[in-house]
Each structure stands twice: as C-alpha cells, then as structure tokens.
Scaffold this active site. Sequence first.
Site, PDB file in Angstrom:
ATOM      1  CD  GLN A 170       0.919   7.772  47.728  1.00  0.00           C
ATOM      2  OE1 GLN A 170       0.405   7.706  47.035  1.00  0.00           O
ATOM      3  NE2 GLN A 170       2.124   7.330  47.314  1.00  0.00           N
TER       4      GLN A 170
ATOM      5  CB  ALA B  87       8.866  11.533  47.007  1.00  0.00           C
TER       6      ALA B  87
ATOM      7  CG  ASN C 139       2.833   6.169  52.183  1.00  0.00           C
ATOM      8  OD1 ASN C 139       3.436   6.569  53.303  1.00  0.00           O
ATOM      9  ND2 ASN C 139       4.142   4.796  51.858  1.00  0.00           N
TER      10      ASN C 139
ATOM     11  CB  THR D  47      23.595  18.690  33.431  1.00  0.00           C
ATOM     12  OG1 THR D  47      25.045  18.926  34.202  1.00  0.00           O
ATOM     13  CG2 THR D  47      22.357  19.076  32.321  1.00  0.00           C
TER      14      THR D  47
ATOM     15  CB  SER E 116       7.109  11.572  43.383  1.00  0.00           C
ATOM     16  OG  SER E 116       7.779   9.998  43.223  1.00  0.00           O
ATOM     17  CB  ALA E 117       7.416  13.001  37.975  1.00  0.00           C
ATOM     18  CG  HIS E 118       7.160   7.012  40.629  1.00  0.00           C
ATOM     19  ND1 HIS E 118       7.020   6.263  40.569  1.00  0.00           N
ATOM     20  CD2 HIS E 118       8.488   7.758  41.717  1.00  0.00           C
ATOM     21  CE1 HIS E 118       7.755   5.989  42.478  1.00  0.00           C
ATOM     22  NE2 HIS E 118       8.086   6.752  41.781  1.00  0.00           N
TER      23      HIS E 118
ATOM     24  CB  CYS F 186       6.264  -4.272  54.700  1.00  0.00           C
ATOM     25  SG  CYS F 186       5.562  -3.613  53.528  1.00  0.00           S
TER      26      CYS F 186
HETATM   27  C1  LIG Z   1       7.235   7.219  46.526  1.00  0.00           C
HETATM   28  C2  LIG Z   1       6.730   7.928  47.971  1.00  0.00           C
HETATM   29  C3  LIG Z   1       8.160   8.799  48.010  1.00  0.00           C
HETATM   30  C4  LIG Z   1       9.391   9.126  47.650  1.00  0.00           C
HETATM   31  O1  LIG Z   1       9.216   9.592  46.478  1.00  0.00           O
HETATM   32  P1  LIG Z   1      10.433   8.460  44.895  1.00  0.00           P
HETATM   33  O2  LIG Z   1      10.165   9.761  44.255  1.00  0.00           O
HETATM   34  O3  LIG Z   1       9.761   7.061  44.396  1.00  0.00           O
HETATM   35  O4  LIG Z   1      11.608   8.580  45.735  1.00  0.00           O
HETATM   36  C5  LIG Z   1       8.346   9.420  49.494  1.00  0.00           C
HETATM   37  N1  LIG Z   1       7.045   9.671  50.253  1.00  0.00           N
HETATM   38  C6  LIG Z   1       5.837   9.067  49.813  1.00  0.00           C
HETATM   39  C7  LIG Z   1       4.904   9.306  50.605  1.00  0.00           C
HETATM   40  C8  LIG Z   1       5.895   8.349  48.683  1.00  0.00           C
HETATM   41  O5  LIG Z   1       4.655   7.400  48.214  1.00  0.00           O
END
Ligand SMILES: *Cc1c(COP(=O)(O)O)cnc(C)c1O
Length: 386
Positions: free
Chosen positions: A180, A72, A152, A240, A200-202, A325
């Site tokens: 989120q 993301a 977030n 790729t 974002s996948a994770h 932070c």
């Molecule tokens: C974690 C996060 C991102 C960044 O995502 P990544 O895939 O880790 O780069 C961006 N926006 C929000 C709100 C997030 O919580």
Amino acid sequence: MTLYFDHAASTPVDPAVAAAVAAALADPALQANPAATHAPGRAAHEQVEAARARVAALIGARPAEIVWTSGATEANNLAVLGAARFRASRGRHLVVSPLEHASVLAACRQLEREGFTITWLDPDRDGLIDPAQVAAALRADTTLVAVMAVNNETGVVQDVAAIGAICRARGVLLHVDAVQAAGREPLDVVAQQVDLLSLSAHKMYGPKGVGALFIDGTTLRRVAPLFHGGGQERGLRPGTLATHQLLGMGLAAELARTRLGTDRCGQTSLRDALWMALARVPGVLLNGHPLRRSCHIVNVSVEGVDGESLLLALETLAVSSGAACASASGEPSPVLRRLGRSDALAQSSIRFSLGRGTTAAEIEAAAAIFAAGVAHLRRLAPPAVA
Ligand SMILES: *Cc1c(COP(=O)(O)O)cnc(C)c1O
C-alpha cells in the site's frame, strides 16, 4: 454508475501499462523464453531486466535484489517462510505486527506449526507501533521482524526507518509489506534499512498476478525457496518468467516513482475533503491515527447502524467494509478490533480508498450518498435510547 473507492483492493490498470502489456503479448520479437540463450530469448530477457531495474528504482534497490513473484501474497510468504526457515538453526523466534496482511499472518501461523515462536507487537489505539516496543521484543534467538509500511485497512503509516535501525543494529532481518505504500509514500530500502520488501503490481496501476520481493544483497542467498524447479531468479523462484506481466509491472513502477509527488498531493487534499464531509454526519469515527496516514485511505466506523445494512445503503459506492470481511470470515476486522473498536463499530466500518483518477466531484457525490444512507438507516431503526 458505481463510484470506485476501492483502490486499496485493486487499482485500475494505467492505460499506458495496458498498452505496453498488450503490445508485448503481440510482439513477435518477445515470444521466446527469457531464460533461453538464443537471440529471441535474449530480447525477452532484456525487457525483463529493464523492468526489474524500474522496480528496483522505485525502492532504492539494486536490480539484482528484485525477485519476481506472482503477487504480494507469494512475496510475503517467500519472505517470512523463506527467511525464517533458512535461519532456523540460529533461532526460531519472530517479532510480528498483528496488523499484517493475511498472507503474513497465515505464514506466521504455519511457522508456529513448525515449532517457531512469534512475539506479537501491541499497536496503540491509533494503530501505531512504537519502535521501542520492537527493540524490547527482540531476543537472542530472534531472526526476523515483520511490520507493514502502510496498513491496508486504515492507511496508518509506520516508522519503518526507526524499526529498521533497531533491527540492523541487532542483526535481525526486517521484512516490510510495502504494497500500500508503493507510489504513495517514499520508499528507500537503504535509508530505511529494510532487508525484505513486498510489492504488488495491481495495487499500483499494474496488472494482477505479478509482484516482487526485494531481498537485500547480503541476504539474497539466505532465503529458502518455496518452489523447486529450474534455476530462474537464482533458484529462489523457479518458473518461466511472464515477460508481458513483468514489463507491465516495470512500467507501473516507473509511473509510481515519477508521479509520487503529484499523486500524493492530489490524493491528500481529496482524502481530507472526504473526511471533512463524512465527519459532518453525527457519530462517524475515523479509524487509525488522524495524521500518520497515507494519502489514499479513509476508514470510518458509524455509530448506531448495522454494517450489512450500511453496505446495502451504499450500493452505488464500490467500497470495502468491516461487514463484508465479516461475511467471509465470520469475524469482525481484527485490525479494527486491535484499535479498540467494539464488534459493532468494526462491523459498521467503511473503507474509502482513493486513486489517481479520483475527482473532487466523486468525493462530493460519495459523501452525499454516505450521508443520505446513514440518515435513512437511522430513520428506519433509531438507535436504542439507554
Ligand atoms: C493486496 C495486498 C497484499 C496481497 O497482494 P496480492 O498481489 O493481491 O497477492 C498483501 N499485502 C497488502 C498490504 C495488500 O494490500
């Protein structure tokens, strides 16, 4: 054992997703470059396209409107920099929430260095942005508005549809960081009139290092790429494609979509139980709007304790904190400061974020560790009497 309450930072990979990614890596039939036109290439390409359709379905988009990215951070950069730069001849003004993720804020600061002007929105003390304020901030030369769906740090949910309607009526693009929100709040780019949306996948039980940017069909050819290379992703994001990663994100998106109702209900009741337990400790304040919040985040500030010491006292909890932070950037959370919290309260903030696997027993244990930790610190250093 550490209790994991940091799902807003990263979610564990769903076992089905991990199995699918591992299987794809080992599958001889999926080793070719998905851009190749021979049969093995087409086999990989088919998997990538199936995954794209699954990501699109999560947000009500068409598969052709999904651009794969490395996460993301890249999706937000591509959206903000790409859309603003493409439209620079039409206008150089953006309207942005100050509560955005660093990847949006830093991209905006880069645009300022390039001569763009940003009007920063002014959220209220609950972290909500009044859509009327967005309307008032728009100018003839505004090309892009950026407001994230679910914050977030606090979990506050914005009224994306109301902001979307205003932007669409004025011909201004709306970018939404929905990292989120995915799998926690319903997302529909058509109904909510969103032009650009990051995932974002994770953050939704998929692998790290992969994400996606939705770009509305009519905007697709009007975003300047960040990278230059081959023609992949219509030249918007050459390189790729990582078949196994994309397949993992596709399955994660499919699970997020089909489990939305269950995940949301389960986490909402656990979230409320957690807040009720934390609130029994005197001097604990909830950060962000009490009702307009997503199911997975409880962010509190603790009066009269030092943030760093609090984090140490909560060593057996994997949580995020304003103090952590602060040690990275030297500044208390700007998000909490915007909500009117003092430096001390921003410093002593703790973000609990729940996930699919969180149990009622874990909530109880976390609340007990928290109460004991705060009581211990207050015994060591009783708050100064005025
Ligand atoms: C974690 C996060 C991102 C960044 O995502 P990544 O895939 O880790 O780069 C961006 N926006 C929000 C709100 C997030 O919580």
